[in-house]
Design an enzyme around this catalytic site. Structure first.
Site, PDB file in Angstrom:
ATOM      1  N   ALA A  14     -28.722 -10.226  26.800  1.00 45.20           N
ATOM      2  CA  ALA A  14     -29.797 -11.200  26.596  1.00 45.20           C
ATOM      3  C   ALA A  14     -30.268 -11.903  27.859  1.00 45.20           C
ATOM      4  O   ALA A  14     -31.172 -12.731  27.793  1.00 45.20           O
ATOM      5  CB  ALA A  14     -29.334 -12.253  25.583  1.00 45.20           C
ATOM      6  N   SER A  15     -29.691 -11.589  29.011  1.00 48.90           N
ATOM      7  CA  SER A  15     -29.973 -12.395  30.204  1.00 48.90           C
ATOM      8  C   SER A  15     -31.290 -12.049  30.897  1.00 48.90           C
ATOM      9  O   SER A  15     -31.899 -12.906  31.535  1.00 48.90           O
ATOM     10  CB  SER A  15     -28.820 -12.272  31.204  1.00 48.90           C
ATOM     11  N   VAL A  16     -31.729 -10.804  30.788  1.00 47.26           N
ATOM     12  CA  VAL A  16     -32.935 -10.382  31.513  1.00 47.26           C
ATOM     13  C   VAL A  16     -33.725  -9.371  30.681  1.00 47.26           C
ATOM     14  O   VAL A  16     -33.255  -8.880  29.661  1.00 47.26           O
ATOM     15  CB  VAL A  16     -32.586  -9.729  32.883  1.00 47.26           C
ATOM     16  N   GLY A  17     -34.923  -9.065  31.162  1.00 48.86           N
ATOM     17  CA  GLY A  17     -35.705  -7.963  30.628  1.00 48.86           C
ATOM     18  C   GLY A  17     -36.012  -8.048  29.150  1.00 48.86           C
ATOM     19  O   GLY A  17     -36.402  -9.094  28.626  1.00 48.86           O
ATOM     20  N   ARG A  38     -22.887 -10.739  30.589  1.00 52.24           N
ATOM     21  CA  ARG A  38     -21.861 -11.115  31.569  1.00 52.24           C
ATOM     22  C   ARG A  38     -22.352 -12.263  32.440  1.00 52.24           C
ATOM     23  O   ARG A  38     -21.576 -13.115  32.840  1.00 52.24           O
ATOM     24  CB  ARG A  38     -21.486  -9.902  32.434  1.00 52.24           C
ATOM     25  N   ASN A  92     -29.088  -4.650  22.093  1.00 54.34           N
ATOM     26  CA  ASN A  92     -30.063  -4.395  23.154  1.00 54.34           C
ATOM     27  C   ASN A  92     -29.419  -3.914  24.455  1.00 54.34           C
ATOM     28  O   ASN A  92     -30.038  -3.177  25.222  1.00 54.34           O
ATOM     29  CB  ASN A  92     -30.864  -5.671  23.427  1.00 54.34           C
ATOM     30  N   SER A 146     -34.338   4.332  23.098  1.00 49.93           N
ATOM     31  CA  SER A 146     -35.219   4.806  24.164  1.00 49.93           C
ATOM     32  C   SER A 146     -35.887   6.086  23.693  1.00 49.93           C
ATOM     33  O   SER A 146     -35.356   6.782  22.813  1.00 49.93           O
ATOM     34  CB  SER A 146     -34.398   5.090  25.434  1.00 49.93           C
ATOM     35  N   TYR A 161     -27.215   9.694  30.415  1.00 49.42           N
ATOM     36  CA  TYR A 161     -27.808   8.533  29.744  1.00 49.42           C
ATOM     37  C   TYR A 161     -28.540   8.976  28.489  1.00 49.42           C
ATOM     38  O   TYR A 161     -28.426   8.346  27.426  1.00 49.42           O
ATOM     39  CB  TYR A 161     -28.761   7.824  30.711  1.00 49.42           C
ATOM     40  N   VAL A 196     -40.826   0.725  30.362  1.00 50.91           N
ATOM     41  CA  VAL A 196     -41.020  -0.717  30.297  1.00 50.91           C
ATOM     42  C   VAL A 196     -40.747  -1.302  31.682  1.00 50.91           C
ATOM     43  O   VAL A 196     -39.711  -1.011  32.283  1.00 50.91           O
ATOM     44  CB  VAL A 196     -40.066  -1.379  29.275  1.00 50.91           C
TER      45      VAL A 196
END
Length: 255
Positions: A14-17, A38, A92, A146, A161, A196
């Site tokens: 949840a920290s970025v993007g 983290r 996410n 994705s 990936y 994205v």
């Protein structure tokens, strides 16, 4: 989204993007959101931004390393004791390393499996158990996947990936089937973005930032808010409507 006001959502990464964009939208719509990563400092700043904006919900930062099952279980235990449980789980968080199948590093493969597949599955299991023990029958589990979970692109760097994202496609459909067999009305949704513009490419091409910048410069990319809007769309669907898989691509993206 009215029925979700005051209810609890967990958002990983949840920290970025994309994760940060999802968190903002859920808080704006009045949900209590536990955002984990983290780097919890960034989520704390995000919480302050949401509060300053006057959003009706609240963001609760939580530090968690998704490589570690004990930390994941501790997080769910804390959510249970402090917020009763999880009504919406948005998986996410995801990792990608440029490690081809012919000569890639095993440690990087394991890391991608740990976060992209195992952590997603653990969070899904724990979220379902949280819903079940509280008789929550209208919960929602959303996996951020994705387009790589549907197509194998001819690029060696992303093949492993891609395998983890194909797993997410299978896991989401398997989850949907198991939820039906359990005779619940809990829903399972997979959202599969194309290109994205976030920090993702810069992390992937950490040794070559020019290559990352070039990836985003070639076409008009999606923005993180576009994916957050897809999440809101899935959550907003009437309870009898199952949104199985949403593929979201830039108009100019070929594959």
């Amino acid at each position: 989204m009215d029925r979700w006001k005051g209810r609890v959502a967990l958002v990983t990464g949840a920290s970025v993007g994309i994760g940060a964009a999802i968190v903002k939208e859920l808080v704006r719509h009045g949900m209590k959101v536990v955002g984990c990563a983290r780097d919890v400092d960034k989520i704390q700043k995000l919480a302050a931004e949401c509060q300053s904006a006057g959003y009706s919900g609240v963001l609760v930062p939580f530090k968690c390393d998704l490589h570690n099952e004990e930390e994941i279980l501790s997080m769910f235990s804390a959510i249970k004791s402090q917020h009763q449980g999880v009504d919406v789980c948005i998986n996410n968080a995801g990792l990608a390393y440029p490690e081809p199948l012919l000569n890639g590093k095993t440690s990087a493969w394991k890391s991608m499996l740990d976060v992209n597949v195992l952590a997603l599955s653990i969070c899904t299991r724990e979220a379902y158990q949280s819903m079940k023990e509280r008789n929550v029958d209208d919960g929602h589990i959303i996996n951020i996947n994705s387009v790589c979970g549907h197509l194998v692109f001819p690029s060696a760097d992303i093949h492993f990936y891609t395998a983890t994202k194909f797993a997410v496609t299978a896991l989401t459909e398997g989850l949907r089937q198991e939820l039906r067999e359990a005779k619940t009305h809990i829903r399972a949704t997979c959202i599969s973005p194309g290109l994205v513009e976030t920090e993702f490419a810069f992390r992937f091409h950490s040794q070559n930032p020019e290559k990352a910048a070039a990836a985003y410069a070639q076409i008009k990319c999606l923005e993180a808010t576009d994916i957050a809007n897809a999440v809101i769309y899935a959550l907003s669907a009437p309870p009898h409507v199952q949104i199985g898989d949403i593929q979201v691509r830039p108009v100019e993206q070929i594959s």
